[in-house]
Design a protein around this motif. Structure first.
Motif, short mmCIF file in Angstrom:
data_model
loop_
_atom_site.label_atom_id
_atom_site.label_comp_id
_atom_site.label_asym_id
_atom_site.label_seq_id
_atom_site.Cartn_x
_atom_site.Cartn_y
_atom_site.Cartn_z
N ALA A 99 2.49 10.69 -4.07
CA ALA A 99 2.72 9.84 -5.23
C ALA A 99 3.52 8.61 -4.83
O ALA A 99 4.52 8.73 -4.12
CB ALA A 99 3.47 10.62 -6.31
N PRO A 100 3.09 7.44 -5.27
CA PRO A 100 3.89 6.24 -4.98
C PRO A 100 5.09 6.20 -5.90
O PRO A 100 5.04 6.66 -7.04
CB PRO A 100 2.91 5.10 -5.28
CG PRO A 100 2.00 5.66 -6.32
CD PRO A 100 1.88 7.12 -6.02
N PHE A 101 6.20 5.68 -5.39
CA PHE A 101 7.35 5.44 -6.26
C PHE A 101 8.04 4.16 -5.83
O PHE A 101 7.88 3.70 -4.70
CB PHE A 101 8.30 6.65 -6.32
CG PHE A 101 9.08 6.92 -5.07
CD1 PHE A 101 10.37 6.44 -4.93
CD2 PHE A 101 8.54 7.67 -4.04
CE1 PHE A 101 11.10 6.70 -3.78
CE2 PHE A 101 9.27 7.94 -2.89
CZ PHE A 101 10.56 7.45 -2.76
N GLY A 106 12.86 -2.53 -5.00
CA GLY A 106 11.56 -3.07 -5.39
C GLY A 106 10.46 -2.81 -4.37
O GLY A 106 9.43 -3.47 -4.40
N ASN A 107 10.66 -1.85 -3.47
CA ASN A 107 9.65 -1.52 -2.46
C ASN A 107 8.88 -0.27 -2.85
O ASN A 107 9.42 0.62 -3.50
CB ASN A 107 10.32 -1.29 -1.09
CG ASN A 107 11.03 -2.51 -0.60
OD1 ASN A 107 10.52 -3.62 -0.69
ND2 ASN A 107 12.23 -2.33 -0.09
N LEU A 108 7.65 -0.20 -2.42
CA LEU A 108 6.85 1.00 -2.63
C LEU A 108 7.13 1.99 -1.51
O LEU A 108 7.17 1.61 -0.34
CB LEU A 108 5.35 0.65 -2.63
CG LEU A 108 4.42 1.85 -2.74
CD1 LEU A 108 3.37 1.60 -3.81
CD2 LEU A 108 3.76 2.17 -1.42
#
Length: 191
Positions: A99-101, A106-108
């Motif tokens: 899962a991306p967070f 402000g970085n993925l």
């Protein structure tokens, strides 16, 4: 005595960096992930840290790597994508639960599952390949101009005319070879 492995060639694009774990494909191939531990090392430096990796997971990773390379090579040549490569990429993409967070900066970043983290990492790499192959990102797929390398890379330069997968390796080797050939020619004509 510790075993020394070749350094990783890391780029800014996850999928094509992953294909770079096997370089000099048309010369004397250099395998940068020869063991499960080295795959775990590569995943860690790529922001996809896993606790462990099995031999079967390494083999699946190499299968994905070769599928991405085959599809990227076809795309760079404007050939149809190999059906078997597309199937492997799609299978790996759907098998993970990453899962991306968003970080406070402000970085993925990717959060991998606790039970299938290698598969999760491979799904992230496959999803990155899909976004490139589907034309969703600004850039173009190209092949390294080195006759022994011919690695697929994603060219995001302003002119989209980059020739080398990595200027510090293939590009410098070619420049050095041209320079040496020119010096030999000039030395021969001075006699």
């Amino acid at each position: 005595m510790s075993t020394r492995f070749p350094d990783f060639r890391l780029g800014k694009v996850l999928a094509t960096s992953f294909t770079g774990t096997l370089s000099e494909r048309h010369g004397d191939p250099v395998e940068r992930i020869p063991t499960p531990h080295r795959l775990a090392d590569w995943l860690a430096v790529s922001g996809l840290a896993v606790e462990s990796c099995t031999t079967a997971q390494l083999e699946r990773a190499r299968e994905l790597r070769e599928a991405i390379h085959a599809a990227a090579t076809a795309a760079a040549r404007r050939d149809p994508l190999p059906v078997s490569a597309v199937q492997i990429i799609n299978d790996c993409s759907t098998q993970g639960r990453a899962a991306p967070f968003l970080t406070p900066q402000g970085n993925l970043q990717w959060r991998l599952g606790s039970t299938s983290s290698v598969e999760d990492a491979l799904s992230v790499i496959a999803a990155d390949a899909i976004s490139i192959l589907a034309g969703e990102r600004d850039g173009r797929l190209a092949l390294c101009a080195s006759a022994t390398c011919q690695a697929a890379f994603f060219d995001t330069s302003q002119s989209r005319t980059r020739k080398w997968c990595d200027m510090n390796t293939c590009g410098n080797r070619q420049k050095k070879a041209r320079f040496n050939a020119s010096n030999r020619k000039n030395a021969g004509s001075a006699k």
